[in-house]
Scaffold this active site. Structure first.
Site, PDB file in Angstrom:
ATOM      1  N   MET A  83     -33.998 -32.751 -46.968  1.00 61.88           N
ATOM      2  CA  MET A  83     -33.703 -34.148 -47.309  1.00 61.88           C
ATOM      3  C   MET A  83     -34.547 -35.069 -46.432  1.00 61.88           C
ATOM      4  O   MET A  83     -34.103 -35.545 -45.394  1.00 61.88           O
ATOM      5  CB  MET A  83     -32.212 -34.414 -47.118  1.00 61.88           C
ATOM      6  N   ASP A  84     -35.759 -35.346 -46.873  1.00 60.98           N
ATOM      7  CA  ASP A  84     -36.719 -36.072 -46.049  1.00 60.98           C
ATOM      8  C   ASP A  84     -36.880 -37.504 -46.553  1.00 60.98           C
ATOM      9  O   ASP A  84     -36.766 -37.758 -47.756  1.00 60.98           O
ATOM     10  CB  ASP A  84     -38.072 -35.357 -46.098  1.00 60.98           C
ATOM     11  N   GLY A  85     -37.148 -38.428 -45.636  1.00 60.24           N
ATOM     12  CA  GLY A  85     -37.502 -39.789 -46.026  1.00 60.24           C
ATOM     13  C   GLY A  85     -36.458 -40.846 -45.777  1.00 60.24           C
ATOM     14  O   GLY A  85     -36.630 -41.993 -46.218  1.00 60.24           O
ATOM     15  N   THR A 255     -38.013 -33.671 -50.504  1.00 55.42           N
ATOM     16  CA  THR A 255     -38.274 -35.044 -50.930  1.00 55.42           C
ATOM     17  C   THR A 255     -39.307 -35.717 -50.037  1.00 55.42           C
ATOM     18  O   THR A 255     -39.738 -35.169 -49.029  1.00 55.42           O
ATOM     19  CB  THR A 255     -36.970 -35.859 -50.922  1.00 55.42           C
ATOM     20  N   TRP A 281     -35.402 -39.475 -49.764  1.00 54.32           N
ATOM     21  CA  TRP A 281     -34.112 -38.860 -50.041  1.00 54.32           C
ATOM     22  C   TRP A 281     -33.051 -39.840 -50.567  1.00 54.32           C
ATOM     23  O   TRP A 281     -32.349 -39.511 -51.530  1.00 54.32           O
ATOM     24  CB  TRP A 281     -33.595 -38.117 -48.806  1.00 54.32           C
TER      25      TRP A 281
END
Length: 308
Positions: A83-85, A255, A281
């Site tokens: 779950m990136d960003g 993501t 995310w």
């Protein structure tokens, strides 16, 4: 874990700053979130809604129909998510980083709902890497506080919805109150079987393999097994994912446009299909998840064999 004065200044009490992920029409979704009540946010027009309610997982366990483009027999049993960003999402809107993580929790709730409704058996979330301790202490405190608060808020709902919770990673370094809550969550939900939610906290894929090898080496030393008994199956049994019926993800989603594994489930992802989304995310919603699943179902998984 109580908020420090510094964290209280960063957070807006019980206010959810939410993104606007795209969605597909599916009136049969049974685990609905409460509706979002839009309010004007004058300080930053980029954030169009504030949800003043607390979104939660509904306890309904009714089977729902899939979107027509998805086939139930081709659904992945195990989906893993990086779950990136969250931070980039907040900075793009001129918001504190903490509010990016708040928005990310809403995305987590939505994906859990969809997995439960669409028949996915295991969802593994990379919540906190062992490398994340290198981040500023205030940010680490924010993450730990959010994790504890979200888990505490949703525990009863998870139990009603038939969701089992497991934690992988070294939890001994987590705050004591969070460790106690994790133990309670695992015990409370251990008999549930609708969806197995696995959260990787203080997790390292490399360390996972190392500790499995150390355990096997000790068994050889203790004459419990012989070296000729060591194989991939035995190693898999000693990995931290041995609590999962389907320990190896079929599909990994990451993501925010990053194209790497970041030390996540390195052994378990050997044959996983990979899907990289450009959405941050908090913006990853039903439509984005649907796109990833459609991509997965269009692929041929050969495991070294020739294509049909």
């Amino acid at each position: 874990m109580a908020f420090s004065l510094q964290l209280q200044q960063i957070f807006v009490s019980y206010t959810r700053f939410c993104s606007q992920p795209k969605s597909i029409t599916n009136p049969l979704i049974s685990l609905k979130l409460p509706s979002i009540h839009p309010l004007s946010f004058a300080q930053n027009a980029a954030v169009s809604n504030i949800d003043t309610g607390v979104a939660a997982i509904d306890g309904s366990a009714e089977e729902v129909s899939l979107p027509p483009q998805l086939r139930r027999e081709l659904m992945p049993k195990h989906v893993a998510l990086i779950m990136d960003g969250n931070r980039r999402w907040a900075k793009m809107r001129g918001l504190p980083v903490a509010l990016g993580y708040e928005a990310g929790i809403r995305a987590v709730r939505k994906i859990i709902e969809l997995c439960g409704n669409w028949g996915i058996r295991v969802l593994t979330l990379f919540a906190f890497s062992s490398d994340n301790w290198l981040r500023p202490k205030v940010e680490v405190d924010i993450l730990m506080s959010l994790f504890e608060r979200a888990l505490n808020d949703e525990l009863e709902n998870f139990a009603r919805a038939g969701i089992r919770i497991s934690i992988i990673g070294d939890s001994s370094k987590l705050p004591k109150s969070l460790q106690d809550l994790i133990a309670k969550a695992v015990k409370t939900t251990k008999e549930n079987s609708r969806l197995h939610l696995v959260v990787a906290v203080n997790y390292s894929g490399q360390h996972d393999v190392v500790q499995a090898c150390q355990t096997i080496a000790q068994k050889v030393k203790d004459d419990i097994i012989e070296t000729k008994d060591i194989n991939s199956f035995l190693i898999e049994q000693e990995l931290q994912t041995n609590c999962i019926d389907f320990p190896c993800p079929d599909l990994l989603i990451r993501t925010s446009g990053e194209l790497r594994l970041s030390n996540f489930l390195l052994w378990q992802l050997a044959y996983a299909e990979l899907f990289f989304s450009h959405s941050h995310w908090p913006d990853f919603g039903e439509a984005e998840f649907f796109e990833a699943l459609c991509s997965f179902q269009q692929r041929q998984r050969r495991y070294g064999r020739q294509s049909s």
